[in-house]
Design a protein around this motif. Structure first.
Motif, PDB file in Angstrom:
ATOM      1  N   SER A 329      -5.229  68.924  32.041  1.00  0.00           N
ATOM      2  CA  SER A 329      -6.373  68.205  32.623  1.00  0.00           C
ATOM      3  C   SER A 329      -7.224  69.124  33.482  1.00  0.00           C
ATOM      4  N   TYR A 330      -6.582  70.067  34.233  1.00  0.00           N
ATOM      5  CA  TYR A 330      -7.359  71.004  35.031  1.00  0.00           C
ATOM      6  C   TYR A 330      -8.206  71.908  34.147  1.00  0.00           C
ATOM      7  N   GLU A 331      -7.623  72.379  33.031  1.00  0.00           N
ATOM      8  CA  GLU A 331      -8.374  73.249  32.121  1.00  0.00           C
ATOM      9  C   GLU A 331      -9.550  72.510  31.500  1.00  0.00           C
ATOM     10  N   VAL A 332      -9.351  71.258  31.115  1.00  0.00           N
ATOM     11  CA  VAL A 332     -10.447  70.489  30.525  1.00  0.00           C
ATOM     12  C   VAL A 332     -11.561  70.271  31.527  1.00  0.00           C
ATOM     13  N   ASN A 333     -11.197  69.945  32.768  1.00  0.00           N
ATOM     14  CA  ASN A 333     -12.220  69.740  33.800  1.00  0.00           C
ATOM     15  C   ASN A 333     -12.979  71.024  34.096  1.00  0.00           C
ATOM     16  N   ALA A 334     -12.250  72.172  34.092  1.00  0.00           N
ATOM     17  CA  ALA A 334     -12.926  73.444  34.347  1.00  0.00           C
ATOM     18  C   ALA A 334     -13.909  73.776  33.228  1.00  0.00           C
TER      19      ALA A 334
END
Length: 778
Positions: A329-334
């Motif tokens: 989820s962090y990678e997608v948001n970034a």
């Protein structure tokens, strides 16, 4: 801790005292020094509630006068050893008026006793004490008095605080009282369920015991817990008050987790962590049992609760998967922040990752609420193409794009093989529509810790044949909630949105006759409140508390709120206490939230678990092991003590002196500094003020959106498509199983004795048109 004597005046206080007050760590003791033997006073207030540790409580509102007098008379016989003098401490004026109704608070204790308290006013006064130790034991009851022992000095015990218990199995777990029939049912830690009736005179009788085997259909089950209590054999003498008549002993003798009694039908239902049983106390025999254990679970064989190796591996696996989800989820948001317009290939890759993740977790986790749990539904749903559905968005995406819509938390499904999933959490008797809408049936509802609800139909013989014919119990329907959340309360409401009255209330003109149409069942789980129509069990409305706020429901009460100004107006709402200590009120049947108020600290687990609601909008919870805190949700009833203490002139502290006014020179200096400060503020660039205005506007919109979300209710929601409703009893000897599946596909299987036909109806939208395909398989 401290002691003080009381006399008629200051001199007599030391020379000729008439009362000795002793303040102990756990209670206050008052001793009468004028009467022979120095007896103790019965405390009118400041009673020791925790003379034995409190394990459960129940509230009875507006009990009949005849019942109250019988209990009070039985209690006076128990208090004959106390002093007959009036309470020696006087002073102050009680400004509260007389009690409008007679209410009782019942507390169950660790030593197997039940205490009846007068809860009509703001203070609690002990009315009667019931003990169950004389019911259980191996040998004859020892009723001898130990005062004949010649010891010096002749010490004797005073006070009521005694925290020690002879047997932990005597602890009371559940209490149910029917004041109209003067019937009390209590359930204990060792699976004992005792039925008691109120009698004015003492009598000698033998108590019968009936064993109800819940796991009779599990041949390989072995119970390795404590043994059941043995009922005392032979005739036992019982004093006036509540006297036992029969003991329903559950096997295995686990702690009772749910209890219900129907005095009009003379039936008792009790549940444990293994299942539940139905008992007919008119004929003193078992009616039916239902084992809720999972056959594939280790607890079903009685080997062990759960393997440590299996539990450790399962915990590690879930932890790594949780970390991987957060990282993704962090990678997608970034990526979304770096690239405001993502390419078309990225949604497809994300969909592939989601499919792979579902395949890996499919072996251990059941299906969840899909897009409904991941993101809030739009205000106006638009039809999506059936061929290529769009990928699911992350939960944070709607909040970033719109800003004023509340993020709906994703609630993970509970594991079906949970070792505590078989625990029965709620039992409920009612007369409602369950098979068809032409006539009502006597029913028994049972909810488990795993989100399963079993509905049984009961055939109760007529009054003239009640002692001859047997009660028939048959499983009619079975409901499985999607998230397997524990079912903590079940109630049926009529066309006026009022819960069906309790037993004998209509016959005694204490409740209106319920309307026999538009019945709905309210199912309260730890995560949400759902309402279904009867008998079709179609979704009517719901309020998802865990998905919106992250809290869980701990206590539920169906409360009648009466207007303070208009005596004829009243409405019935659902009162809820969450694990965060918040009190919520929801209307029926609209489920609109009327109140959200924090009342208990979320760290106070004992206070939250001990809370009990009354029927008139009040409640009690343990503020500490030795005190109850009383609260009120109704404007008509107040929980504040109204009293006044008159003091002589000069005893009150003097009022605070007013602050001196500022001198003119100081005010002039302050006035000179003010223009300078205003000039500095005007020198700031105008851009900052604009940014401030924008920030205020954003905060205002967020507050408005929050206020709207508090009253947000999803009516006719489609999540019932994941709930499984299974029919077990159908008229005309036909069994029908209906399962609704998302995407507009429904399948219905009709099974009879000779022919089996399957009809599949599929609806799809292609280029704006609806295409219906019907296929029959025989």
């Amino acid at each position: 801790m401290d002691a003080e004597t009381i006399g008629d005046d200051t001199i007599a206080k030391y020379d000729e005292p008439h009362t000795l007050l002793v303040l102990c760590e756990e209670e206050l003791v008052a001793i009468d020094l004028l009467s022979d033997g120095w007896p103790s006073f019965q405390l009118p207030y400041c009673s020791s509630l925790h003379s034995s540790a409190i394990t459960t409580s129940a509230h009875a509102a507006n009990v009949p006068d005849a019942f109250w007098e019988k209990v009070e008379q039985a209690g006076k016989a128990q208090f004959e050893g106390f002093s007959v003098r009036e309470w020696p401490i006087t002073g102050g004026t009680n400004l509260s008026g007389p009690a409008t109704s007679r209410d009782m608070l019942l507390t169950g204790h660790e030593d197997g006793s039940v205490r009846f308290w007068d809860a009509s006013t703001t203070d609690l006064k002990l009315l009667y004490k019931l003990t169950t130790t004389e019911v259980f034991g191996d040998g004859p009851l020892d009723q001898s008095n130990a005062e004949g022992d010649e010891e010096w000095p002749p010490f004797r015990k005073v006070g009521t605080f005694d925290p020690y218990s002879d047997d932990p199995r005597l602890g009371i777990q559940k209490i149910t009282l029917c004041p109209l029939s003067e019937t009390l049912v209590i359930a204990g830690t060792a699976g004992q369920v005792v039925l008691l009736g109120l009698e004015r005179e003492q009598r000698t009788t033998e108590v019968s015991s009936v064993t109800v085997n819940i796991v009779s259909d599990r041949d390989n089950f072995v119970w390795k817990g404590h043994e059941a209590l043995k009922v005392r054999a032979g005739d036992v003498k019982f004093e006036a008050g509540f006297q036992p008549s029969v003991v329903m002993q559950l096997h295995p003798p686990a702690a009772c987790t749910a209890l219900a009694v129907q005095t009009e039908w003379q039936l008792i239902a009790a549940g444990t962590a293994h299942g539940y049983g139905l008992f007919d106390y008119a004929q003193k025999k078992e009616v039916a049992t239902k084992c809720t254990l999972n056959p594939q679970d280790l607890t079903g064989t009685g080997e062990s609760a759960m393997s440590r190796r299996k539990s450790f591996k399962k915990s590690l696996r879930e932890s790594f998967r949780r970390l991987r989800r957060k990282k993704e989820s962090y990678e997608v948001n970034a990526k979304k922040k770096e690239e405001p317009k993502p390419k078309e290939e990225e949604p497809a890759k994300e969909a592939e990752k989601t499919e792979e993740k579902k395949e890996e977790e499919g072996a251990e986790a059941p299906a969840v609420e899909g897009a409904e749990a991941a993101a809030p539904a739009p205000a106006e749903p638009e039809p999506a193409p059936a061929a290529t559905p769009p990928p699911k968005e992350e939960p944070a995406a709607p909040a970033q794009s719109e800003g004023r819509r509340t993020i709906e938390r994703q609630v993970e499904a509970r594991p079906v093989d949970d070792s505590m999933g078989s625990m029965v959490r709620s039992l409920y008797f009612c007369d409602t529509f369950i098979l068809h809408d032409k006539a009502t049936h006597n029913t028994l509802w049972a909810g488990t810790n795993n989100g399963n609800i079993f509905v049984h139909t009961l055939t109760v013989p007529a009054a003239d044949k009640r002692g001859e014919d047997s009660v028939v119990c048959q499983l009619a329907r079975e409901i499985r909630l999607k998230h397997h959340a524990p079912v903590i309360s079940i109630a049926v409401i009529d066309g006026r949105a009022a819960p069906l009255p309790d037993a004998l209330e209509v016959a005694n003109e204490r409740a209106k006759v319920p309307e026999n149409h538009d019945h709905k069942v309210v199912i309260v789980s730890e995560e949400q409140v759902k309402i279904f129509t009867l008998p079709n069990l179609k979704p009517y409305g719901k309020f998802k508390l865990t998905a919106h706020e992250g809290s869980r429901i701990r206590k539920v009460g169906f409360t009648s709120y009466r207007s303070r100004s208009d005596e004829n107006y009243a409405e019935t709402d659902i009162s809820v206490l969450t694990n965060q200590g918040d009190l919520n009120i929801y209307t029926l049947p609209g489920l609109r939230r009327q109140l959200n108020q924090n009342a208990i600290r979320k760290e106070d687990v004992v206070g939250i678990s001990s809370a009990v609601f009354t029927k008139n909008g009040q409640g009690f919870y343990l503020g500490s092991p030795s005190e109850y805190v009383r609260f009120s949700l109704s404007a008509r009833y107040t929980s504040t003590p109204l009293c006044m203490v008159e003091l002589k002139e000069g005893m009150r502290p003097p009022p605070p002196e007013p602050e001196p006014e500022a001198e003119p020179e100081v005010e002039a200096a302050a006035a000179e500094e003010t223009p300078a400060a205003e000039g500095d503020a005007e020198a700031k660039p105008a851009e900052e003020s604009k940014e401030g205005d924008e920030a205020v506007a954003v905060v205002t919109e967020a507050v408005a959106a929050t206020a709207l979300d508090d009253s947000r209710v999803e009516e006719n929601a489609g999540d019932i498509t994941q709930d499984s409703v299974q029919e077990h009893l159908i008229t005309e000897a036909t069994t029908t199983t209906t399962e609704l599946v998302e995407g507009g596909t429904s399948s219905e299987v009709i099974t009879s004795s000779t022919v089996t036909t399957t009809t599949i109806i599929t609806e799809q939208r292609v280029e704006g048109a609806v295409v219906t395909t019907t296929e029959e398989q025989g």
